[in-house]
Design an enzyme around this catalytic site. Structure first.
Site, PDB file in Angstrom:
ATOM      1  N   GLU A  88       0.844  -1.205   0.000  1.00 54.41           N
ATOM      2  CA  GLU A  88       0.000   0.000   0.000  1.00 54.41           C
ATOM      3  C   GLU A  88       0.875   1.249   0.000  1.00 54.41           C
ATOM      4  O   GLU A  88       0.595   2.226  -0.714  1.00 54.41           O
ATOM      5  CB  GLU A  88      -0.891   0.039   1.250  1.00 54.41           C
ATOM      6  CG  GLU A  88      -1.857  -1.123   1.395  1.00 54.41           C
ATOM      7  CD  GLU A  88      -1.267  -2.290   2.174  1.00 54.41           C
ATOM      8  OE1 GLU A  88      -0.073  -2.607   1.970  1.00 54.41           O
ATOM      9  OE2 GLU A  88      -1.989  -2.906   2.974  1.00 54.41           O
ATOM     10  N   ASP A 102      26.730 -38.446   4.614  1.00 50.96           N
ATOM     11  CA  ASP A 102      26.811 -37.884   3.249  1.00 50.96           C
ATOM     12  C   ASP A 102      27.655 -36.617   3.166  1.00 50.96           C
ATOM     13  O   ASP A 102      28.067 -36.224   2.071  1.00 50.96           O
ATOM     14  CB  ASP A 102      25.405 -37.555   2.732  1.00 50.96           C
ATOM     15  CG  ASP A 102      24.550 -38.803   2.524  1.00 50.96           C
ATOM     16  OD1 ASP A 102      25.103 -39.913   2.645  1.00 50.96           O
ATOM     17  OD2 ASP A 102      23.346 -38.658   2.266  1.00 50.96           O
ATOM     18  N   GLY A 150      17.414 -37.889   6.676  1.00 53.74           N
ATOM     19  CA  GLY A 150      17.084 -39.163   6.106  1.00 53.74           C
ATOM     20  C   GLY A 150      15.792 -39.760   6.646  1.00 53.74           C
ATOM     21  O   GLY A 150      14.977 -39.062   7.284  1.00 53.74           O
ATOM     22  N   LEU A 188      14.649 -38.966  10.422  1.00 53.69           N
ATOM     23  CA  LEU A 188      14.095 -37.628  10.654  1.00 53.69           C
ATOM     24  C   LEU A 188      12.750 -37.475   9.927  1.00 53.69           C
ATOM     25  O   LEU A 188      11.783 -36.945  10.490  1.00 53.69           O
ATOM     26  CB  LEU A 188      15.081 -36.540  10.187  1.00 53.69           C
ATOM     27  CG  LEU A 188      14.630 -35.126  10.549  1.00 53.69           C
ATOM     28  CD1 LEU A 188      14.665 -34.895  12.061  1.00 53.69           C
ATOM     29  CD2 LEU A 188      15.490 -34.068   9.844  1.00 53.69           C
TER      30      LEU A 188
HETATM   31  N1  LIG Z   1      16.864 -41.031  -0.363  1.00 57.14           N
HETATM   32  C1  LIG Z   1      16.792 -39.902   0.272  1.00 57.14           C
HETATM   33  O1  LIG Z   1      15.947 -39.049  -0.047  1.00 57.14           O
HETATM   34  C2  LIG Z   1      17.770 -39.637   1.359  1.00 57.14           C
HETATM   35  C3  LIG Z   1      17.834 -38.354   1.924  1.00 57.14           C
HETATM   36  C4  LIG Z   1      18.704 -38.149   2.972  1.00 57.14           C
HETATM   37  C5  LIG Z   1      19.495 -39.182   3.412  1.00 57.14           C
HETATM   38  N2  LIG Z   1      19.443 -40.397   2.821  1.00 57.14           N
HETATM   39  C6  LIG Z   1      20.246 -41.518   3.310  1.00 57.14           C
HETATM   40  O2  LIG Z   1      19.695 -41.852   4.581  1.00 57.14           O
HETATM   41  C7  LIG Z   1      20.731 -42.339   5.420  1.00 57.14           C
HETATM   42  C8  LIG Z   1      20.671 -41.607   6.724  1.00 57.14           C
HETATM   43  O3  LIG Z   1      19.365 -41.681   7.250  1.00 57.14           O
HETATM   44  P1  LIG Z   1      19.023 -42.039   8.742  1.00 57.14           P
HETATM   45  O4  LIG Z   1      17.603 -42.345   8.848  1.00 57.14           O
HETATM   46  O5  LIG Z   1      19.999 -43.055   9.197  1.00 57.14           O
HETATM   47  O6  LIG Z   1      19.413 -40.729   9.505  1.00 57.14           O
HETATM   48  P2  LIG Z   1      18.844 -39.238   9.611  1.00 57.14           P
HETATM   49  O7  LIG Z   1      17.378 -39.242   9.548  1.00 57.14           O
HETATM   50  O8  LIG Z   1      19.594 -38.379   8.673  1.00 57.14           O
HETATM   51  O9  LIG Z   1      19.333 -38.876  11.064  1.00 57.14           O
HETATM   52  C9  LIG Z   1      18.863 -39.633  12.152  1.00 57.14           C
HETATM   53  C10 LIG Z   1      19.383 -39.055  13.427  1.00 57.14           C
HETATM   54  O10 LIG Z   1      18.807 -37.776  13.638  1.00 57.14           O
HETATM   55  C11 LIG Z   1      18.727 -37.550  15.023  1.00 57.14           C
HETATM   56  N3  LIG Z   1      17.353 -37.133  15.291  1.00 57.14           N
HETATM   57  C12 LIG Z   1      16.948 -35.845  15.231  1.00 57.14           C
HETATM   58  N4  LIG Z   1      15.645 -35.736  15.527  1.00 57.14           N
HETATM   59  C13 LIG Z   1      15.198 -36.977  15.752  1.00 57.14           C
HETATM   60  C14 LIG Z   1      13.929 -37.479  16.120  1.00 57.14           C
HETATM   61  N5  LIG Z   1      12.871 -36.679  16.304  1.00 57.14           N
HETATM   62  N6  LIG Z   1      13.800 -38.797  16.254  1.00 57.14           N
HETATM   63  C15 LIG Z   1      14.859 -39.613  16.077  1.00 57.14           C
HETATM   64  N7  LIG Z   1      16.081 -39.184  15.749  1.00 57.14           N
HETATM   65  C16 LIG Z   1      16.270 -37.864  15.591  1.00 57.14           C
HETATM   66  C17 LIG Z   1      19.178 -38.802  15.721  1.00 57.14           C
HETATM   67  O11 LIG Z   1      20.565 -38.679  15.952  1.00 57.14           O
HETATM   68  P3  LIG Z   1      21.285 -38.123  17.306  1.00 57.14           P
HETATM   69  O12 LIG Z   1      21.629 -39.299  18.096  1.00 57.14           O
HETATM   70  O13 LIG Z   1      22.484 -37.383  16.795  1.00 57.14           O
HETATM   71  O14 LIG Z   1      20.339 -37.222  18.004  1.00 57.14           O
HETATM   72  C18 LIG Z   1      18.999 -39.841  14.654  1.00 57.14           C
HETATM   73  O15 LIG Z   1      19.823 -40.950  14.809  1.00 57.14           O
HETATM   74  C19 LIG Z   1      22.008 -42.160   4.650  1.00 57.14           C
HETATM   75  O16 LIG Z   1      22.340 -43.403   4.073  1.00 57.14           O
HETATM   76  C20 LIG Z   1      21.679 -41.175   3.581  1.00 57.14           C
HETATM   77  O17 LIG Z   1      22.468 -41.351   2.437  1.00 57.14           O
HETATM   78  C21 LIG Z   1      18.584 -40.651   1.821  1.00 57.14           C
END
Ligand SMILES: NC(=O)c1ccc[n+]([C@@H]2O[C@H](COP(=O)([O-])OP(=O)(O)OC[C@H]3O[C@@H](n4cnc5c(N)ncnc54)[C@H](OP(=O)(O)O)[C@@H]3O)[C@@H](O)[C@H]2O)c1
Length: 349
Positions: A61, A211, A280, A283
């Site tokens: 505005e 990663d 990943g 999360l």
């Molecule tokens: N395809 C895709 O779109 C894609 C995207 C991203 C990643 N990736 C792959 O996914 C893999 C990693 O995934 P991920 O599932 O192992 O890990 P992530 O989701 O990246 O991280 C998990 C970590 O986040 C922390 N965290 C934060 N908030 C949380 C909550 N509310 N609940 C539980 N944990 C929480 C915990 O660690 P703390 O102990 O540190 O708190 C948990 O261990 C890799 O291989 C990567 O290459 C794939």
């Protein structure tokens, strides 16, 4: 003098479409919504217009009134057609209602009511000052334009988009943890564009550690988009001092905890109105379980990976009755990839 009508005229509807059009030229990210304003005379002719360029800059505005004055035209008696109810409070800039009243604007036609706890109430202030006010004009189009901001303001948390890439058998990584790349270049280019269209982007600590992503929003030629989201890592473990994400051009923040509502409220307090979750799976699943996702972007590459790494893990569903139902908005095919956009059927809003 004939009384001003309490419904918008065809010319005012037309002016509103123009106001919406120019509103969309403002930034779609940031703490403030896109807003456009056109000033029309009694014949419905547009004599001035303006749109908002983001937090800290003059509201639409004020921009429209300013350019009118620069052209030496008196705004007295004009109608202001605005895409958002004019604000009534003093934030980083002064209240627009007051500017319109002082300018002698006779009528205000607006599109969407302001849900902001501080800024709402403008229509009432204008009416009390004797200005004729009509709201809800082209409301559907207006709400669509600033949907993310509206949802964020109502819920006092950022709008959350959750994106993941998976193989056709629902895996988000191979058994050894590698996940680059499941989808092709075109899909990834669109992901980069989406990164630049959000205020913040988040990954869990595992993804940051495994990663070491930069999480920048890059154009296909590798250069950075002008807008870069704040990069957020969620989780307790420390991220290495030389991790790429720490030097993100949009800034870096680690939330040392698992409480996602606390994270959302912290980000909202920092002016973050849209958040892009890139995984990943742990999360991503936690966001789903917490019912904090507004829109899903599920991208599928035409491959099978098998193995244990599913795109989602525990989302709090143990039986069919608890399934989280989605409404699919679109399914697009591109270079062998599929991109599904969906929204939870029972969203918070
Ligand atoms: N395809 C895709 O779109 C894609 C995207 C991203 C990643 N990736 C792959 O996914 C893999 C990693 O995934 P991920 O599932 O192992 O890990 P992530 O989701 O990246 O991280 C998990 C970590 O986040 C922390 N965290 C934060 N908030 C949380 C909550 N509310 N609940 C539980 N944990 C929480 C915990 O660690 P703390 O102990 O540190 O708190 C948990 O261990 C890799 O291989 C990567 O290459 C794939």
């Amino acid at each position: 003098m004939s009384p001003t009508p309490s419904v918008a005229s065809a010319l005012e509807h037309e002016a509103m479409l123009r106001a919406l059009d120019i509103a969309s030229q403002g930034p779609s990210t940031g703490a403030n919504p896109q807003v456009g304003c056109v000033l029309i005379n009694a014949d419905g002719v547009i004599v001035s217009e303006g749109f908002h360029l983001g937090s800290g800059t003059p509201h639409a505005e004020v921009v429209a009134l300013g350019s009118l004055r620069s052209a030496g035209i008196d705004p007295k008696g004009l109608t202001a057609v605005v895409t958002l109810e004019p604000c009534s409070h003093t934030g980083k800039t002064g209240p627009c209602c007051q500017a319109l009243i002082e300018a002698g604007i006779e009528r205000v036609v607006y599109c969407v009511s302001d849900p902001g706890p501080d800024s709402a109430g403008g229509a009432k202030v204008l009416s009390q000052a004797g200005v004729s006010v009509v709201g809800g004009v082209e409301q559907e189009a207006g709400e669509k334009l600033i949907e993310r901001w509206l949802v964020s303001t109502r819920l006092q948390r950022p709008w959350v988009s959750l994106k993941w890439a998976m193989s056709l058998d629902g895996r988000s990584a191979a058994t050894d943890g590698t996940s680059q790349w499941i989808t092709g270049e075109k899909t990834r280019a669109r992901v980069h564009l989406q990164r630049s269209d959000h205020d913040a982007i988040a990954v869990g600590t595992n993804t940051a550690l495994v990663d070491n992503p930069s999480l920048t929003a890059r154009q296909p030629d590798g250069t950075l988009y002008e807008h870069q989201p704040l990069a957020v890592v969620v989780g307790q473990r420390d991220i290495a001092g030389d991790a790429l994400i720490r030097s993100h051009p949009g800034g870096f923040l680690q939330h040392h905890g698992h409480d996602l509502r606390e994270l959302a409220s912290e980000l909202f307090g920092r002016g973050i109105r849209s958040l892009y979750i890139e995984g990943g799976p742990t999360l991503a699943s936690a966001f789903v379980a917490e019912n904090l996702v507004d829109e899903f972007h599920i991208t599928m590459g035409s491959m099978l990976l098998g193995g244990p790494t599913m795109a989602l893990g525990d989302i709090g569903v143990s039986t069919m009755d608890e399934a989280i139902h989605l409404d699919i908005r679109s399914v697009e095919h591109s270079d062998g990839d599929v991109w599904v956009i969906a929204r939870p059927r029972n969203r918070e809003v």
